[in-house]
Design a protein around this motif. Sequence first.
Motif, PDB file in Angstrom:
ATOM      1  N   VAL A 146      63.731  23.031  45.371  1.00 58.54           N
ATOM      2  CA  VAL A 146      62.266  22.936  45.515  1.00 58.54           C
ATOM      3  C   VAL A 146      61.782  23.925  46.572  1.00 58.54           C
ATOM      4  N   LEU A 147      62.490  23.954  47.704  1.00 58.03           N
ATOM      5  CA  LEU A 147      62.096  24.864  48.786  1.00 58.03           C
ATOM      6  C   LEU A 147      62.177  26.315  48.322  1.00 58.03           C
ATOM      7  N   PHE A 148      63.247  26.608  47.573  1.00 51.65           N
ATOM      8  CA  PHE A 148      63.434  27.954  47.055  1.00 51.65           C
ATOM      9  C   PHE A 148      62.261  28.335  46.138  1.00 51.65           C
ATOM     10  N   CYS A 149      61.894  27.403  45.225  1.00 52.26           N
ATOM     11  CA  CYS A 149      60.800  27.673  44.287  1.00 52.26           C
ATOM     12  C   CYS A 149      59.488  27.855  45.052  1.00 52.26           C
ATOM     13  N   VAL A 150      59.244  26.964  46.041  1.00 50.91           N
ATOM     14  CA  VAL A 150      58.001  27.057  46.822  1.00 50.91           C
ATOM     15  C   VAL A 150      57.941  28.404  47.539  1.00 50.91           C
ATOM     16  N   SER A 151      59.083  28.808  48.127  1.00 52.98           N
ATOM     17  CA  SER A 151      59.126  30.086  48.858  1.00 52.98           C
ATOM     18  C   SER A 151      58.812  31.243  47.915  1.00 52.98           C
ATOM     19  N   ALA A 152      59.475  31.230  46.717  1.00 51.04           N
ATOM     20  CA  ALA A 152      59.266  32.312  45.752  1.00 51.04           C
ATOM     21  C   ALA A 152      57.811  32.352  45.309  1.00 51.04           C
ATOM     22  N   LEU A 153      57.257  31.145  45.034  1.00 48.95           N
ATOM     23  CA  LEU A 153      55.870  31.044  44.585  1.00 48.95           C
ATOM     24  C   LEU A 153      54.908  31.590  45.646  1.00 48.95           C
ATOM     25  N   MET A 154      55.181  31.236  46.893  1.00 47.02           N
ATOM     26  CA  MET A 154      54.310  31.696  47.983  1.00 47.02           C
ATOM     27  C   MET A 154      54.361  33.217  48.112  1.00 47.02           C
ATOM     28  N   LEU A 155      55.590  33.777  47.965  1.00 42.80           N
ATOM     29  CA  LEU A 155      55.741  35.236  48.073  1.00 42.80           C
ATOM     30  C   LEU A 155      54.993  35.935  46.928  1.00 42.80           C
ATOM     31  N   ILE A 156      55.138  35.364  45.704  1.00 44.59           N
ATOM     32  CA  ILE A 156      54.478  35.973  44.541  1.00 44.59           C
ATOM     33  C   ILE A 156      52.949  35.868  44.695  1.00 44.59           C
ATOM     34  N   LEU A 157      52.501  34.643  45.060  1.00 46.58           N
ATOM     35  CA  LEU A 157      51.061  34.422  45.252  1.00 46.58           C
ATOM     36  C   LEU A 157      50.491  35.387  46.280  1.00 46.58           C
ATOM     37  N   HIS A 158      51.257  35.572  47.348  1.00 45.91           N
ATOM     38  CA  HIS A 158      50.790  36.455  48.417  1.00 45.91           C
ATOM     39  C   HIS A 158      50.668  37.883  47.911  1.00 45.91           C
ATOM     40  N   LYS A 159      51.609  38.228  47.019  1.00 49.03           N
ATOM     41  CA  LYS A 159      51.620  39.603  46.495  1.00 49.03           C
ATOM     42  C   LYS A 159      50.430  39.837  45.555  1.00 49.03           C
ATOM     43  N   VAL A 160      50.196  38.861  44.626  1.00 49.38           N
ATOM     44  CA  VAL A 160      49.221  39.125  43.563  1.00 49.38           C
ATOM     45  C   VAL A 160      47.862  38.463  43.780  1.00 49.38           C
ATOM     46  N   ALA A 161      47.821  37.469  44.672  1.00 48.30           N
ATOM     47  CA  ALA A 161      46.535  36.772  44.863  1.00 48.30           C
ATOM     48  C   ALA A 161      46.257  36.600  46.347  1.00 48.30           C
ATOM     49  N   LEU A 162      45.479  35.634  46.665  1.00 45.72           N
ATOM     50  CA  LEU A 162      45.098  35.307  48.048  1.00 45.72           C
ATOM     51  C   LEU A 162      44.472  36.505  48.765  1.00 45.72           C
ATOM     52  N   ASP A 163      43.703  37.265  47.992  1.00 34.87           N
ATOM     53  CA  ASP A 163      43.076  38.453  48.572  1.00 34.87           C
ATOM     54  C   ASP A 163      41.747  38.118  49.233  1.00 34.87           C
ATOM     55  N   ARG A 164      41.514  38.779  50.353  1.00 34.39           N
ATOM     56  CA  ARG A 164      40.212  38.682  51.034  1.00 34.39           C
ATOM     57  C   ARG A 164      39.494  40.013  50.704  1.00 34.39           C
ATOM     58  N   ILE A 165      38.324  39.905  50.110  1.00 33.09           N
ATOM     59  CA  ILE A 165      37.657  41.135  49.636  1.00 33.09           C
ATOM     60  C   ILE A 165      36.232  41.217  50.211  1.00 33.09           C
ATOM     61  N   PHE A 166      35.855  42.424  50.636  1.00 35.09           N
ATOM     62  CA  PHE A 166      34.470  42.650  51.072  1.00 35.09           C
ATOM     63  C   PHE A 166      33.990  43.947  50.418  1.00 35.09           C
ATOM     64  N   ILE A 167      32.913  43.818  49.650  1.00 29.14           N
ATOM     65  CA  ILE A 167      32.417  44.988  48.907  1.00 29.14           C
ATOM     66  C   ILE A 167      31.066  45.422  49.485  1.00 29.14           C
ATOM     67  N   ILE A 168      30.955  46.708  49.707  1.00 33.01           N
ATOM     68  CA  ILE A 168      29.643  47.242  50.123  1.00 33.01           C
ATOM     69  C   ILE A 168      28.982  47.840  48.875  1.00 33.01           C
ATOM     70  N   GLU A 169      27.929  47.155  48.432  1.00 33.13           N
ATOM     71  CA  GLU A 169      27.202  47.622  47.236  1.00 33.13           C
ATOM     72  C   GLU A 169      26.272  48.767  47.652  1.00 33.13           C
ATOM     73  N   MET A 170      26.137  49.704  46.753  1.00 32.39           N
ATOM     74  CA  MET A 170      25.301  50.870  47.085  1.00 32.39           C
ATOM     75  C   MET A 170      23.804  50.552  47.011  1.00 32.39           C
ATOM     76  N   ASP A 171      23.441  49.515  46.202  1.00 33.99           N
ATOM     77  CA  ASP A 171      22.024  49.156  46.111  1.00 33.99           C
ATOM     78  C   ASP A 171      21.802  47.731  46.587  1.00 33.99           C
ATOM     79  N   GLY A 172      22.601  47.327  47.539  1.00 31.64           N
ATOM     80  CA  GLY A 172      22.508  45.959  48.060  1.00 31.64           C
ATOM     81  C   GLY A 172      21.575  45.891  49.269  1.00 31.64           C
TER      82      GLY A 172
END
Length: 435
Positions: A10-36
């Motif tokens: 279980v720990l192994f799976c959780v660790s792998a899942l966390m590493l994958i999630l960190h790689k592909v998701a959990l992104d913090r994004i800030f966009i500067i719109e040109m007409d915002g």
Amino acid sequence: MKSEIKTILVLFCVSALMLILHKVALDRIFIIEMDGDIPILALDDKSAGGSSSAITFMDGGRRILQCELSASYQYPFCELNFQLADLSQGQPVKGGDFSKYDRVGLWLRYTAPVDAGIRLHLRNFNPDYSDLADENSLKFNSIEWFAVQGSTQPIWIPLDNMQVSTWWLSENKVSLKNSGPELTNITTLELSTGTMVVEGKYELEVEKIEFRGKFISKEQLYLILVSMWMMFAFVRLVYSSIKFNKTLRFFKFREQELTTINHLLDNKSRELQDRVGRDVLTGVLNRQGLQAIIFNQDGSINRTKGLSIAFIDIDYFKQVNDNFGHKVGDDILIEFARLIEDNTRHSTEILARWGGEEFILACPNSNLHEVELLAEKIRAIIASHRWPQGIKLTCSMGVAQMSEETFEDFIQRADLALYQAKKRGRNRIVSAVKN
Ligand SMILES: Nc1nc2c(ncn2[C@@H]2O[C@H](COP(=O)(O)OP(=O)(O)OP(=O)(O)O)[C@@H](O)[C@H]2O)c(=O)[nH]1
């Protein structure tokens, strides 16, 4: 063990899942719109005494900067100025915390008369060195890069690559403590023409600016994973040690139990051995018991000074039984043995019932004379004792000292002497003839 393997899996799976999630998701994004909502200005070097001119406008969702660069000023420039915070005096300055992001992506096109560079400045406000009255006191976290024209979109710039412009450090006399890049309170983003420029027309088209980072940094993620595994190892260690102590306590308990049982068995065995060597009626040693004391393990006889015995037989005992009954006969036998024991030294004079109404008094460290004296003393005691039912009791004895002979021959000599005592009228002692 099974549950432990399950937990590790279980720990192994959780660790792998966390590493994958960190790689592909959990992104913090800030966009500067040109007409915002963010005000975007076109700035040029006129304010510094130059004569370059810049204008900006929107074209189909793209922010355009058109610049006519003139070399009349030493450091000519045009720039797009994105105002991320209100810099009016008297207000607390609330810029953006860009230290949470790893990189910035720029969707842009750049047209210049030569292969010129382009600069990105992230201006930071810090009351330690910034003054709202002086726009130049905002820290220049900068980067300049080349080969902009025709590069693939977007251009990703790692924010770690930002550096503080040295001219700004010296112009503002910034202390060493504040000389590093700082992205915690960014008030302005500037996209500016580069340093190696020539006179001419420049055009910058910006479609989008996007900052990206992770909600959890790599370091934080590794810390969480390592803590998780360490916690598991710790719990496992505590559990094992509790289990080990429990097993240890169980084995100690079993050991104590076995020791107690051993003691009991030892006592029982000694008791049984004792019983085998004792006469049941009188409680004194029996034949076996006497021999066990007299003989050593190797079969030799235990004597230092000498071994002498008195072979004792109650006179006319049959008559006691006949006249008073077997029970009285038994009581007489018991009292007879007790009387002799009471008048002998247990350490050196051993009484045994040889059979029926016959007893042997063995004296391992006595010579013939000593045993004669002892026998006489006992004879007199028996004869003068007040027996139950007014019975008159005497005994006869044959005494002998062992010489170079077998134990059987020795007993036989004493028995012969006893026979002589009986023959001579009983209630007497006869010493065996020497071998
Ligand atoms: N009550 C009782 N009598 C016993 C025991 N063992 C032997 N006797 C008796 O002891 C008597 C021995 O008798 P005898 O051998 O004839 O000898 P005695 O009567 O003592 O005569 P002398 O030895 O010749 O003086 C027998 O009657 C046995 O039954 C016992 O354990 N209890």
